[in-house]
Design an enzyme around this catalytic site. Structure first.
Site, PDB file in Angstrom:
ATOM      1  N   ASP A 160      -9.749  18.246  66.508  1.00 25.73           N
ATOM      2  CA  ASP A 160      -8.589  18.167  67.390  1.00 25.73           C
ATOM      3  C   ASP A 160      -8.658  19.379  68.331  1.00 25.73           C
ATOM      4  O   ASP A 160      -9.481  20.278  68.169  1.00 25.73           O
ATOM      5  CB  ASP A 160      -7.273  18.111  66.614  1.00 25.73           C
ATOM      6  CG  ASP A 160      -6.166  17.473  67.469  1.00 25.73           C
ATOM      7  OD1 ASP A 160      -6.336  17.388  68.709  1.00 25.73           O
ATOM      8  OD2 ASP A 160      -5.128  17.077  66.922  1.00 25.73           O
ATOM      9  N   TRP A 161      -7.794  19.371  69.284  1.00 24.66           N
ATOM     10  CA  TRP A 161      -7.837  20.369  70.370  1.00 24.66           C
ATOM     11  C   TRP A 161      -7.796  21.802  69.802  1.00 24.66           C
ATOM     12  O   TRP A 161      -6.777  22.231  69.246  1.00 24.66           O
ATOM     13  CB  TRP A 161      -6.652  20.143  71.296  1.00 24.66           C
ATOM     14  CG  TRP A 161      -6.561  21.083  72.444  1.00 24.66           C
ATOM     15  CD1 TRP A 161      -6.270  22.421  72.392  1.00 24.66           C
ATOM     16  CD2 TRP A 161      -6.752  20.770  73.816  1.00 24.66           C
ATOM     17  NE1 TRP A 161      -6.264  22.954  73.649  1.00 24.66           N
ATOM     18  CE2 TRP A 161      -6.555  21.959  74.548  1.00 24.66           C
ATOM     19  CE3 TRP A 161      -7.071  19.598  74.519  1.00 24.66           C
ATOM     20  CZ2 TRP A 161      -6.667  22.005  75.942  1.00 24.66           C
ATOM     21  CZ3 TRP A 161      -7.169  19.654  75.897  1.00 24.66           C
ATOM     22  CH2 TRP A 161      -6.970  20.848  76.591  1.00 24.66           C
TER      23      TRP A 161
END
Ligand code: NOJ
Length: 764
Positions: free
Chosen positions: A298-299
């Site tokens: 994820d980011w």
């Protein structure tokens, strides 16, 4: 030299793709099988370590939003350099053919091997044609329309140059405080699995290389929806049984359905960050489930392992994530900076880099990007396909099907079509942006049909609108400042609204959450009506009790007062561009609502987590419940406000003649008659629940194991049948093993999880 090499790569790939079917078996050298094994292997052989790591690097757009020009800051310049050197495998948040094409051109024409980029984007409920938020879609329980919505979104996305969506989110959640419940299918693993599969099939179709399909991404692996106290990004601490029986099933189901990518998650799972979790990524997903696509972090979640207290610095984080099986680094810049050294130092085996690069290249081959890197980049298509009429028609269809009628005392609904003075009250009634909900990056503000506009189409009634009060007081674009302004209590619009309500036959109050009040990082400790809306509702109720409450929100709300006093309540969620049209058709009875709740509505935030498939305590409700020592609250009932699966219609249904047949090979057939006992045609989602009465692990009081949509004319009866097999009857042990235990089971069938029609059978 660069050109000659690139020509060689492409020639090789063309030859290999051409004889692909013949070569597949002979070249199966690895334990994981890839569709394009030979092509991938040949390409990997040509790649330097840095280029392979480059495939594992994903950057957010560093492109000027207004045109294909890199931005001028330092980071953008670095990213641009990396792109030109073949050190970027993917980009996210690039919008539209023009920009995609410009970046792809650099990857294909300026890098040594010309490997095309894969472009990711959060297409969560439509690209440009925004549909109902996923939680709303889930309330339709209609797998065909959910699949169609994903199909349309894929076509529109692909026409915009993008070939990968970060959806579906298949996180199960039992906590309405968590703002991201709007993005999933609710609380139930069975329903969540079916819906996840429908969405994946819709996005990916049968042929990933078709210009109408895109790769899907199951997220967030794993347990992100179990964030403690519903606070986004928070720790998840859950046992093996819950992990295997509740969290994993939708992920497993979409893996079996062929989802091509996974995203891991921000949270700690039992004290190990999901991103650095080898058990989850290499153990469960890649080994047990044999997943051959790739996992994107994820980011920034690789770098976030530092504040988690799990990695000492970015290099350590890269080592942990790569070893744990995170194949692609979204925006941490950890892999591109550190992995080559880690390989040289012997801390990460190059074989793992090869494995990750192969997985990523495999998906690029499947998308047809090596045949034509610009296959999604046709301006003409973009013009003709994005926002086309058919998408809007389908968006209206699913919007209607997503609406849930929660309460309808004295048949206040449907509304009479003429000679009525109708007051419409609430800022959200006149809002053309909130209905688009959160996660609509390519959607345009102001493009939803408002409730008011929808109602205005019924011209034989007189409509008067009064805002009454704002939901929150800031401009929707400055969505980060909600918390600061929520306490403002401006009631100056009340008196006008009261006046309008007094002079009307019926009052439609559109209340709920602003479009950005749910979604990522939008956790709330109160899940009642925000701002002064509750006061407004009570002020109007004092002068006119004929109220239809139209609730619009991205999560279950605790509206206990409203349930007690307001005769008609309709849950419309956030329905996207066709919002007002769908709502008006339902309120006027041109569409008979059939939605059912995919998530329990609590009476109070204090009951959370509340869910229908709980386990009994040793002191459940029963004989001793008149004394104090049983499992309950002193100030609120245990019961939810509206249970999972609840939803009314303008007609009524009865369930009779439950029959249970046990067949060979542990097959159980459950049949029953459903009758439309009311006066109009209607659709009903009939639900089947089981309870494994005694087992080696305590099992839930009820578990959904089947549902069927029936459409019935008034007074019509249909017999429906459910089949239970070992798959539905078994469960996972605390060792993660699937077992089917003989014994007694209860069966419950009806139109909600609290149905009372029941039977039983014995599993041999
Ligand atoms: C963070 C979110 O958690 C994830 O779901 C999303 O896909 C990425 N950001 C990319 O926008």
């Amino acid at each position: 030299m660069k050109k000659i090499l690139k020509c060689y790569v492409y020639l090789l790939i063309i030859i290999l793709v051409g004889c692909h079917a013949e070569t597949k078996k002979e070249t199966n050298k690895t334990t994981i099988e890839y569709t394009f094994e030979a092509e991938i292997d040949s390409l990997i052989d040509l790649m330097t370590l840095e280029e392979k790591i480059g495939q594992m690097n994903q950057y957010n757009g560093f492109w000027d939003a207004t045109g294909p020009v890199p931005k001028s800051d330092e980071l953008a310049a670095l990213k641009y350099e990396h792109l030109k050197k073949g050190l970027v495998g993917s980009m996210l948040n690039i919008k539209g053919v023009k920009q995609v094409k410009a970046l792809q051109k650099i990857a294909v024409e300026e890098t040594r091997l010309g490997i095309p980029l894969i472009f990711g984007f959060d297409v969560i409920h439509g690209y440009k044609t925004i549909g109902p938020i996923p939680l709303a879609e889930a309330a339709s329980w209609d797998l065909e329309v959910i699949k169609k919505a994903a199909q349309n979104a894929a076509e529109e996305t692909a026409a915009s140059g993008i070939n990968w969506t970060f959806a579906p989110m298949v996180d199960i959640s039992r906590d309405a405080r968590w703002g991201r419940v709007m993005e999933g299918a609710g609380e139930d693993p069975y329903l969540g699995s079916k819906i996840g599969v429908a969405r994946v099939k819709g996005f990916q179709g049968d042929d990933l290389a078709s210009p109408k399909t895109i790769a899907a991404c199951a997220k967030h692996f794993a347990a992100y929806g179990f964030a403690e106290a519903g606070r986004d990004y928070n720790t998840a601490d859950i046992g093996t049984s819950t992990l295997y029986n509740v969290v994993f099933p939708p992920f497993k189901a979409v893996t079996e359905a062929g989802v091509r990518t996974f995203m891991n998650s921000f949270n700690l799972l039992n004290d190990i960050p999901a991103t650095g979790n080898e058990f989850l990524q290499r153990g469960v997903l890649k080994k047990e489930w044999n997943f051959n696509g790739f996992i994107v972090s994820d980011w920034g979640s690789i770098a976030e392992m530092i504040p988690h207290g799990y990695a000492k610095d970015i290099k350590h984080a890269a080592e942990l994530a790569a070893n744990a099986g995170s194949d692609m680094d979204m925006e941490s810049s950890a892999y591109v900076a550190e992995l080559a050294n880690l390989v040289k130092e012997g801390k990460v085996d190059e074989k793992l880099i090869d494995d990750a690069a192969k997985r990523i290249l495999g998906v690029k081959f499947e998308l047809g990007l090596f045949d034509d890197p610009y296959r999604y980049c046709n301006e003409e298509n973009e013009k003709n396909i994005v926002g086309k009429k058919e998408f809007h028609e389908d968006a209206l269809d699913i919007a209607k099907k997503s609406i849930v009628l929660l309460k309808n005392e004295n048949n206040l609904l449907p509304l009479q079509k003429e000679k009525q003075k109708i007051a419409v009250i609430g800022a959200l009634a006149n809002d053309k942006t909130s209905p688009l909900g959160s996660w609509r990056l390519a959607g345009d503000d102001g493009t939803a049909v408002s409730v008011l506009e929808g109602l205005q189409q019924y011209k034989e009634n007189t409509l008067t609108y009064a805002k009454g009060a704002d939901v929150v007081t800031q401009d929707s674009k400055v969505d980060f400042v909600f918390e600061l302004k929520l306490n403002e209590r401006d009631t100056s619009g009340f008196s006008e609204a009261v006046k309008v309500a007094k002079a009307s036959d019926v009052v439609i109050m559109v209340l709920g959450e602003h479009g950005y009040q749910s979604g990522e990082a939008r956790s709330r400790i109160n899940i009642d009506l925000p701002g002064v809306q509750q006061d407004l509702l009570e002020a109007i109720y004092k002068v006119n009790k004929n109220i239809v409450l139209v609730l619009t929100n991205g999560r279950p709300l605790a509206i206990t007062w409203a349930d007690k006093h307001i005769p008609a309540i309709v849950e419309v969620w956030q329905l996207g561009v066709q919002n007002g049209n769908a709502i008006a058709q339902v309120l006027y009875g041109d569409y008979n609502p059939s939605g059912k709740l995919p998530m329990t509505f609590p009476r109070s935030v204090g009951q959370i987590p509340i869910y229908y498939n709980y386990k009994n305590t040793g002191r459940p409700y029963g004989e001793n419940s008149d004394v104090v020592f049983w499992s309950h609250y002193s100030d609120e009932s245990n019961r939810p406000l509206y249970p999972f699966g609840h939803g009314l219609s303008y007609t009524t249904f009865s369930y009779k003649n439950l029959k249970i047949n046990t067949l060979a090979e542990r097959k159980i057939i459950v049949s029953l008659d459903v009758t439309n006992t009311g006066t109009v045609k209607g659709k009903e989602v009939s639900q089947l629940y089981i309870q494994d009465k005694v087992a080696s692990l305590a099992r839930p009081v009820r578990e959904l194991k089947g549902f069927e949509m029936v459409e019935l004319e008034s007074k019509e009866t249909k017999t429906i049948e459910f089949t239970l097999t070992e798959k539905e009857l078994g469960f996972y042990t605390n060792k993660g093993e699937f077992v089917i235990e003989p014994g007694e089971f209860n069966v419950f069938v009806g139109g909600s999880s609290n149905t009372t029609l029941s039977g039983e059978f014995i599993l041999e």
